[in-house]
Each structure stands twice: as C-alpha cells, then as structure tokens.
Scaffold this active site. Structure first.
Site, PDB file in Angstrom:
ATOM      1  CB  CYS A  57      -1.029  -0.046   1.129  1.00 48.08           C
ATOM      2  SG  CYS A  57      -2.019  -1.387   1.359  1.00 48.08           S
ATOM      3  CB  CYS A  70      -1.347   0.639   7.995  1.00 49.14           C
ATOM      4  SG  CYS A  70      -2.890   0.444   6.976  1.00 49.14           S
ATOM      5  CG  HIS A  93      -6.032   1.657  -0.383  1.00 45.45           C
ATOM      6  ND1 HIS A  93      -5.060   2.235  -0.812  1.00 45.45           N
ATOM      7  CD2 HIS A  93      -5.964   0.871   0.608  1.00 45.45           C
ATOM      8  CE1 HIS A  93      -3.851   1.869  -0.355  1.00 45.45           C
ATOM      9  NE2 HIS A  93      -4.482   0.684   0.668  1.00 45.45           N
TER      10      HIS A  93
END
Lengths: 712, 401
Positions: free
Chosen positions: B95, B378, B347
């Site tokens: 991510c 995160c 996302h």
C-alpha cells in the site's frame, strides 16, 4: 434536389443479412461549463483485424443515432457531438463485398444516397460536430470525418486515404464535393487522384494536418482525452479554428479549372483514358467549385451508381481480392511446416542481377549471404556494389547505422565454391545459357548438403533441364524475379516434375520472407508473365512486320489500358531481350508465337524510340522506322486488337488446360503483380471474357459467372 | 561529495479511482496506461519541466506482473513519451508503494544525486486481485513467524478492535460516514477534481471518459452501515462500509531539489521535512502509522502538536482511529482528512501514497495558517510509513488570525 428522407432504403438492408454491422454507441461525457458532449463510438465488435466497415445496416443505425442526438441537442441535453472508432480503426469505408453484390442501378444509386443521408447528418445536428480520427480512416471512413464540422487526428494513425479511384469508384459519400471545398483543389487532387494511383498511397497524421484535413493533432497516448479537451475549447469559444487551405474566391476563379486541366492532362499521359473512375472523380471535383452541397451530393449519387453497375468496378474488386487475399494464400502451396530453415544463402554470380538478389536476401532474411563468380575482381565488384547500396539505404534513413553494419558484415564474396558448404539456399543468377547453369549447379552440389535447396532465376530456360546434371534434382526449384527486383512484388515459383514438397514449401516461405507474392507455375516456357507478354509483343511485331505503323499498333492496344504501349515496353526491357523472348517462345510453340527478324535488326541497330535529354519519348527513331518499313499488308487497329485478344485467350486457355497454374485467378494475379496489368481489366481473364475473346476462341468464358457489371 | 539539497513536492495528479472487477470503469483499460496517463497529465500541466532533465521515474505496484510488470517505471516513461535518456524502475511496498517511491526519490534528491524525479504508483486490482500469484514461504506459518491473519487485511483490522476495545464498530462506522460526507462536500466544492487526469475508457457501449471517482457513496447512512455484513468474522466489526474497497487507479508526482525548482521557475506546493517507515506485528498491520509517525517526527524535531493537517490513508476506519486515539485526537477532529479519504474515494494499493500528498498539497495552498502536515499510511505485513511536509505558503500572521 434529392430529398433523402423520402427514400426507402429497405431494399438495401435486405441485401445485408450477413453484414458485419458497425454499431454506433453513445456515451455522454461532461465538458466545461456544465455542458455535455455526446461521444459516438463506431465499433463492429471484432478486433482490429476486421476493421469497421459501412454496409447499409451500419449506415442506417448511424443515421438513427445522429437523429436521436439531434433531438437531444434541440432539447438542450447535449452541446456537442463527437464521433470516433474502436481501437486503431475509425472505419475502412464501404463494405466492398456488399458493393460488389448490388443487383441494379437503382440499388446502386440508393447506396450512394444512403451514404449521403447518413453521413450528411453530422453537419445538421444543431450543435458542433467533431470526428476524432483515432485510427485507420479509408474511403467512407474518412468521409464520415469530412461531413462533420471539425476533425482531430491521432499522431500515430496508420493510414488515412480516399482510395476509391484505385478500386474503380469515386469518393461518393461527400468526399468529391467536401474535400476540395475544405482543403483546396490542388490538395484534394493529391488525395483523390494522385495518391490512389501511386500504388494506393495513404496518408499519415502529418500529411492530414499539412493538407488541412484535420484541425488538430494529438499524440496517441491521450488522443481521446486531448481531443475531448480540444472540442471543449471549440464549444466554449476558447479555441478558434483556422483553415488556411480553405479555398477562397481567387482560388475558385483562377486556380480551380487550371488545376483540373493540368491533372487531366497528366492523368491521360500516365494511365491513358481507359479507366473511368479517375476521370469521373475529376469531373466531380471540377463541379465542386460552385453550387450547393446538395447539388454536389446529387452528382456523386449519379456517378457512383454508374460506376457501381459498370464492368470496371467488378473487375477492380476481383483484382483487389486477388492481391489482398489469394496472393496471401497461394494456390497449391504445401504446408509451411515442412519448409526448411534458410540460415545462409549462396548466390551464384556476382553481376548486376546476382548483386540485386544478394541485397534483397540479406535485407529481408538477415542471414549470411555469400556471392561468387569466376574471378576475384568480379566478386569484389559485386560485394562493393552491395555495400554501396546498403550505404544508400543508410543515407536515406531507411536503416540505422547498426543495421547497415549488420547487413554489410553478412555479405561476403568468394571464388571458392567450397565456401558454399553450409548454405541451405543457393540461387543462381549467371548467364542465361543452359549449359552454364547446369554446370554451375553441378559444381556447387559437390560441396553443399544434399538437403540444401537450389533455386534458379531463369526466365526462359527449362528448370528441369537446368537440373539435368544434379545428383538431387528434387531440391531444385525455379524462383523467377521481375526487375527491378527490389520493387516488383511477384516471384514465379517453378515446380519441375522432380521438385519435392519440402523444396517447394521452402521456396514459398522464402518468397514470403522476402515480402514477395509467389505464384506456383509449371515448368513450361515463359512460365506465366513472359509467355503472355510474348503473345503481346509477338502480335505487335507481326502487325509491324506486315506493314502497320508502330503508332497504329500502340493505338490498337491502348484500349487495354496497359501501363505502357508495346513500343515503350520493348524499349524498357531492351530490344535484344525482346527479340530473345520472342525467339524462345517461337522455338517452343512455333505455330502460335511470332518470331520477328525485324526485331533482331532493330536490336542490332540499338534504338526504337526518339527521346529528349531527360529521357522523355518524343516519337519513333527515324532509322528504326526505316528498318521495319516495307510490309505490304497493314492492318487496322481493330483487327490488331481482336487478334491480340484472341491470341491471349487462346494462350491462357492452353495454359489452364496444361495446368501451368491452378486457376485463371493465378494468371490474373501474375499479370497484375508481374506486368502491372490494371485492376480495371481484372488482370486479364475478366477482360477477355467481357470483350468476347473467350467465346470466340473456345466457345466459353473463363469465369462463371463472368466478372462484369450488372449494367444500366 | 554531494551537497545536501532541499527537497520539494512540485505537483501531483491521479486518475479517477475505479471500482475493481469486470463491472468497473477500467476493466478494459490497462494498468500501465493508467499510470502513463497520470504522468502525461502531470507533465502537461507543468510545461516548464524539461523532460530530459528528469533523473528517474519510480513507479510502484504491488503485483508486478502482466500489465503491471516489465519494470513499470521504465516502460511508463517510454510510453509517456519521455526521452529515452530518462531511466525508470519499479518499486513495491504494497500500500505504501507510491509513498516509498516518493521517499526514495526524495532521498536521491536530498543527497544531491537527482534534480527532478517522478514518483507514482498504480494498482489495477481488477486485473490483479489481492494476493493473486503469491507463494508465501511455508516457514511463515510452520515457524509461526506471522499469525494466520497476517495476509488477510480485513482480519488484521479486526485485531485492532480486539486490542483496543474502546474502538467500537460504531465509532468506525461514524468515521466512515464522515469520510463519505467530507468527500462529497469536497467534490461539490471542486476540490478533488483539480488534481484528476481524465481517462478515456472503453466499455461495451463505446468510449467514455472517467472524470470522477467511481465508488463514492454520498448517500451512506449510519443505519445502512450498521446493516452491512462482516465478512472477516461472524459478528465482527469490519465491513465493506468502514473499509476502503478494491479499486483501480494510478498516481504520479514530480519532486525536485529546491535549486532545480528555482532554475525552472516551478512553484513547489510542499517542502519535505522528514520521512520514516516502521514495522509492527504483521497480524495487526493497521497500527503501523503510529511508530512510523513517531520516528518521522523525531527526525524532524517536531511533535504531534506541530501538525496542522493529517492526510491518513483510510485502509480501515479502525486503523485510523487507533492512530488518533494514540495521539489523543478526537474522532471528528477537522485536522484529519478534511476532504475525506480512501473509504470514500478508494484505495488502489500502491498508488495511494501520492494521492495523500496531492490532497495535502492542495490544502496547504488554501491554508497559509498551517505550517506542517503529514501523510501517513499502514502497510501489509506489518508496516507503516509517514512523511512530514512543510507548507511553503505558511504565514505567521495567518496563523494568529
């Protein structure tokens, strides 16, 4: 004026139950100021190998879509309409298979009218219309764009063109009227006449911009996004479109007619007056100077319908299909899988022809090519020549410096036949004499592997006899190029009774890798092209020898619309070669082929045509005319033409009966690709059928049904 | 030796984010094309940047195969029409891929090796579903190096609820609802759209143009959220409503040395102060931003009170709340994600880091009263990343007023 809304197009739709329909999809796209652009996508649901085409059902759907958008525009729901295509393709024009099936003139006229009805709507939406030329745009595909208010073009567009004239048609969905009025008459002539007749040349994005066909060009990375943004700018008034090439009053008054006159004259000198469509296009473009768009469209409808029902269009489509389809799947070609790999090429000979062949093989196959000759000086000369030719390609920017180095390093010369040991393809281009060829092959066979393929570029000798001294004649094949080797697209691949399938397959695959079209022929004198040209030249010389003037002979043969008159052809191939060709055919078939003693005399004299310093033909050489004078029985042009037609029909019939090639189509393919016989003749056999020669000679036709128009 | 240089964020853009899968708007669009269009859009609106002076192109993707393979940074640079003299590479920290790209490019600029660099990321989760093609080493489980939940992100988020019982499902839902509402308000005010690059999309009904994020749900209600299934545990707390979804999208930003920005007449939107990445237990990866932020603040010599705007990636509402609780920040503190976040806009894994920077940069422009901001997120397998930025428009007087 034609009221297109009153025409019933149902009869056209009935023709089209198997049409691959190009759909018109619509999606709304938001643009600035809260406005909406309706984006139309033309998409037939197939991948790029089956381009969008425009048959009746496709056109009717497009028309209905634009009607709906017009209504939405009137209701204030949309503020602009843009049309684009599926990836890589806008549209490749009319569905030719449908055009070929049109049964009568009324239907033909409706085909033109439907195009105008549908495409024309793009200029009557009540809001600005745009076409984003995202890919291939040919013929009717480009006319979709021409009918809109504005155009953008993708910088990497593969081809944009109006190729109609190449196929015996005219840009008849608005192109002939709209284009000159958009980009000026001279530019339009380039697109409509000049390009199609230059081997159907197409345009790239830069040409499209330079000529003024599109208003903006964008890189393909964000072509649609940028085009939408640009259209937004036009709609909002931020962008003002300038069209410097749009013809003004002066151009219309002064330039227009003059440009048409010059083009007509040039056309006559280049292609004669047999092909109808280029001249029809010229007439339409001449008339486009004045009057209304509706009048222009109506003229296009008439001319288009006349051409569609004529013989030339049918012959052109027939020839087009030969070149596009049959040439790619040669009749009688064995399985590609059994072809042997060609990893090194040997060329026997280092003269002009041999060097040309070596250059072609090294450029296309990029494998080592070794050339040889009887002494080192000749070999060195050949290698040096090839190096110079590679340098020329480099200078022209056709190849990179690395590629030039690579190619030059691949070419070597030797006087030792032993250096051919690891060649798996050996082609000879030595002097055209049987014994020399036999010996040179027999000699090299000692060194090469038993599987290596041997190919001969002979044009007049028996391939089988050339292989008479071979231990393994089954690996010998004829591989007959046409000059200039780099340009002419045909190779006659000659199969002897001994040639095995693997050898034949290797020859066919090699021809394809050389980017040539190959036709398989039997090992008979002259194969296809030279045998038929020998009929032509023989009949021409027979008439001359009998007392007909060269000029009358040239005129007699003009109705075929060949790329050159017999006298010019003789001049081009050389009088000696011409005489030799007639001799060999006469020797093989003495009762059918004419041998001319006068031609030998002319060859010794060395000159037939009188030319100026630039090589332009002024007339016949006086000395030459004196040599051929003396015949007592001059014939009329008509008599000569009929004799030629009959001679050709008889020879083609004999060739087909003798299985020289698989079908009449292959004869035509050879004549189109190897001798430049025109599309409007369909090569040769459709012409012989339609002028009655086939009936006269053998009481039937080559084609059933014949390749002819449905008439008026 | 190189001199240390100031590092600035010049500009950043992104594609609208789409819904992953065959019903999403980018189903027929290649992943590499998404990031290429972002780069093209970025350079188009920064015409002063000489393309041949770009020293590197770092593009992140989590799954680097197929249309996200072949060394994306290099291929994207070529496809975007950058000169062939400009190099590029691919980078991955799941991510935080784009954030890592930005950080590493910043490091190269800071060390004086680079003048200009592009950092970005792409994730086409439709073409590359999470975990597709992975082959975890069996030792992870046999030696209990990580818990069974470590590779299932929703399960790691449930564990945050376990660890901090005060973080209830209701607080998560409320935070998620606010994210939707804040994003809707920002859209209405035209704030998000300013950094979007429209993308032409091919659909069964022809070409269209993607101009907005596809997954926003401004109509969301608390009741609706409460009724959603909890796919990771029976009677659990994590739902599709209080987590980010599965998305397709790409981002790209241009970073420069202060000197290069001056040379080319660029107006930097942010100045880099510090960055840090940190690791935590993989089975509770969502708390990663806490140690990463502590480290970054320490390096910057700042404290949490100095931060005026927080752009936190909302992988899960609970994971942002754990961060806020840690620092004693109220759930509805207006400093955190003022324009909403990933729960609303989506996302697409490796691309999101630069989205946070884009939004922080835009807010800096309209908030001269704010001096510092952070972007933080995160990362799978137990990591967090934080970058601390300074507002070049900062004005002391504005702060007092």
């Amino acid at each position: 004026m034609t009221d297109y809304t009153k025409i019933d197009f149902d009869s056209l739709a009935a023709l089209s139950d198997d049409e691959v329909v190009t759909h018109s999809f619509v999606r709304d796209v938001p643009i600035s100021g809260g406005k909406t652009l309706a984006l139309v996508t033309l998409d037939n649901g197939r991948d790029h190998t089956r381009p969008n085409t425009l048959g009746p059902v496709s056109l009717l759907e497009y028309a209905k879509t634009l009607d709906e958008l017009k209504a939405r525009a009137a209701a204030g729901e949309i503020h602009a309409v843009a049309i684009t295509g599926k990836p890589f393709i806008l549209a490749a024009g009319a569905d030719l298979s449908k055009v070929a099936e049109i049964p009568d003139r009324d239907t033909a006229r409706k085909m033109g009218q439907l195009g105008h009805f549908a495409l024309g709507k793009a200029s009557e939406l009540g809001v600005p219309s745009f076409v984003f030329i995202n890919g291939l745009a040919l013929g009717g595909g480009l006319e979709i764009a021409l009918n809109a208010d504005y155009r953008t073009v993708d910088a990497s567009v593969p081809a944009v063109a109006l190729p109609e004239v190449f196929l015996g048609l005219i840009p008849g969905w608005g192109g002939a009227y709209l284009l000159p009025n958009l980009i000026g008459i001279e530019n339009a002539l380039k697109v409509v006449i000049e390009n199609p007749l230059k081997q159907n040349r197409t345009m790239k994005a830069d040409d499209v911009m330079e000529l003024g066909i599109a208003d903006a060009k964008f890189d393909s990375v964000a072509f649609l996004e940028d085009s939408i943004k640009w259209a937004d700018g036009v709609v909002s008034g931020r962008i003002k479109v300038k069209r410097p090439n749009e013809p003004g009053k002066v151009e219309r008054l002064v330039k227009w007619d003059a440009a048409i006159a010059i083009a007509t004259k040039m056309l006559k000198s280049r292609i004669g007056s047999v092909p109808k469509s280029p001249y029809a296009a010229l007439e339409l473009m001449k008339a486009a100077k004045s009057g209304t768009k509706a009048e222009g469209f109506e003229r296009e409808d008439e001319v288009l319908s006349e051409l569609i029902v004529g013989d030339q269009l049918q012959a052109s489509i027939y020839a087009f299909n030969l070149v596009q389809k049959r040439a790619k799947r040669p009749a009688g070609a064995p399985d590609k899988a059994i072809a042997k790999k060609v990893t090194k090429v040997g060329v026997l000979g280092a003269g002009y022809m041999a060097s040309q062949l070596a250059l072609l093989f090294v450029r296309r196959l990029r494998v080592p090519v070794v050339i040889t000759d009887i002494d080192q000086a000749r070999v060195d000369k050949g290698v040096a020549y090839i190096g110079e030719e590679i340098d020329k390609l480099l200078e022209k920017g056709r190849i990179s410096p690395d590629e030039a180095n690579r190619l030059k390093a691949l070419v070597t010369g030797t006087t030792e036949k032993a250096d051919f040991a690891d060649c798996d393809w050996v082609i000879e281009a030595v002097f055209e004499e049987l014994e020399i060829k036999q010996n040179v092959f027999a000699e090299v066979e000692q060194f090469i592997s038993p599987e290596a393929v041997l190919a001969t570029n002979t044009s007049s000798l028996s391939v089988e006899q050339i292989g008479a001294k071979l231990a393994h004649p089954e690996r010998l094949v004829g591989f007959h190029f046409f000059t200039p080797v780099a340009v002419m697209p045909l190779i006659e691949v000659v199969k002897t009774p001994h040639t095995d399938e693997a050898t034949l397959s290797t020859a066919m695959v090699t021809a394809k890798n050389l980017r040539k079209n190959a036709v398989i022929t039997a090992d008979t004198p002259g194969f296809v092209v030279n045998r038929l040209l020998a009929v032509l030249l023989g009949e021409a010389m027979r008439a001359v020898d009998e007392g007909t003037s060269f000029q009358t002979v040239d005129e007699a043969i003009a109705p075929l619309g060949l790329p050159m008159a017999p006298s010019v052809l003789l001049d081009l191939v050389g009088l000696k070669v011409g005489a030799h060709v007639l001799d060999t055919h006469h020797a093989a078939f003495p009762d059918r082929f004419y041998r001319s003693e006068n031609l030998h005399k002319l060859a010794d004299y060395g000159k037939l045509l009188d030319k100026d310093d630039k090589g332009k033909v002024k007339g016949f050489d006086k000395g030459a005319l004196k040599i051929v004078a003396g015949g007592k029985n001059p014939r009329t042009a008509d008599e000569i033409l009929v004799a030629l037609q009959d001679g050709l029909a008889r020879e083609v019939r004999l060739m087909l009966d003798g299985d020289v090639v698989a079908a009449a189509e292959d004869i035509d393919l050879c004549m189109v690709l190897g001798a430049g016989f025109p599309f409007q003749m369909g090569g040769l056999t459709p012409y012989l059928d339609r002028v009655g020669a086939s009936e006269r000679v053998f009481g039937d036709t080559f084609h059933h049904p014949t390749v002819t128009g449905v008439g008026a | 030796m190189a001199d240390q240089a100031e590092v600035v964020f010049v500009d950043g853009v992104r594609t609208p984010f789409g819904k992953a899968g065959d019903k999403g708007m980018y189903w027929n669009t290649r992943a590499d094309d998404l990031v290429v269009k972002a780069i093209v859009g970025l350079l188009e609106r920064n015409p002063n940047i000489p393309k041949d002076r770009i020293d590197d192109v770092a593009i992140a993707a989590t799954t680097q195969t197929g249309d996200q393979g072949l060394t994306l940074g290099r291929t994207a640079a070529i496809l975007a029409g950058l000169p062939k003299t400009v190099p590029g590479f691919s980078i991955d920290r799941m991510c935080a891929g784009a954030m890592t790209a930005a950080a590493m490019m910043s490091g190269s600029i800071g060390f004086g090796m680079y003048d200009l660099a592009i950092a970005g990321g792409v994730e086409h989760m439709g073409h590359h579903p999470m975990g597709s093609g992975v082959d975890p080493n069996p030792r992870f489980l046999s030696e209990r190096l990580v818990g069974e939940d470590a590779l299932v992100m929703g399960a790691t988020a449930e564990r945050i609820h376990d660890r901090f019982p005060q973080l209830t499902k209701e607080r998560s839902d409320r935070f998620a609802l606010a994210s939707q509402q804040k994003t809707a308000a920002a859209y209405a005010a035209g704030k998000i759209q300013q950094d979007l690059v429209p993308v032409a999309i091919r659909t069964e009904s022809g070409w269209g143009l993607a101009t907005r994020d596809e997954v926003m749900r401004p109509e969301t209600t608390l009741e609706g959220l409460a009724a959603l299934k909890t796919p990771f545990r029976p009677h659990g707390r994590i739902t599709a409503g209080n987590a980010s979804g599965l998305n397709d999208g790409a981002t790209a930003a241009i970073l420069a040395s202060g000197a290069a920005a001056k040379e080319f007449g660029l107006s930097p939107k942010m100045k880099l102060v510090s960055y840090a990445f940190a690791g935590v237990d993989p089975e509770i990866m969502g708390i990663g931003p806490i140690p990463a932020t502590e480290k970054a603040l320490r390096k910057a010599g700042l404290s949490i009170e100095d931060i005026g705007i927080f752009e936190m990636n909302e992988a899960f509402a609970v994971q942002v709340l754990s961060f806020m609780d840690h620092y004693g920040i109220a759930d509805d503190d207006p400093r955190v994600n003022p324009w909403g976040g990933a729960i609303a806009v989506g996302h697409p894994l490796a691309s999101s880091g630069v989205r946070l920077m884009n939004q922080l940069a835009s807010q800096f422009t309209e908030r001269p009263d704010v001096r510092y901001g952070i972007t933080s997120m995160c990362v799978g397998l137990g990591q967090g990343g934080t970058m601390v930025w300074e507002n070049p428009n900062y004005d002391k007087k504005a702060k007092k007023a």
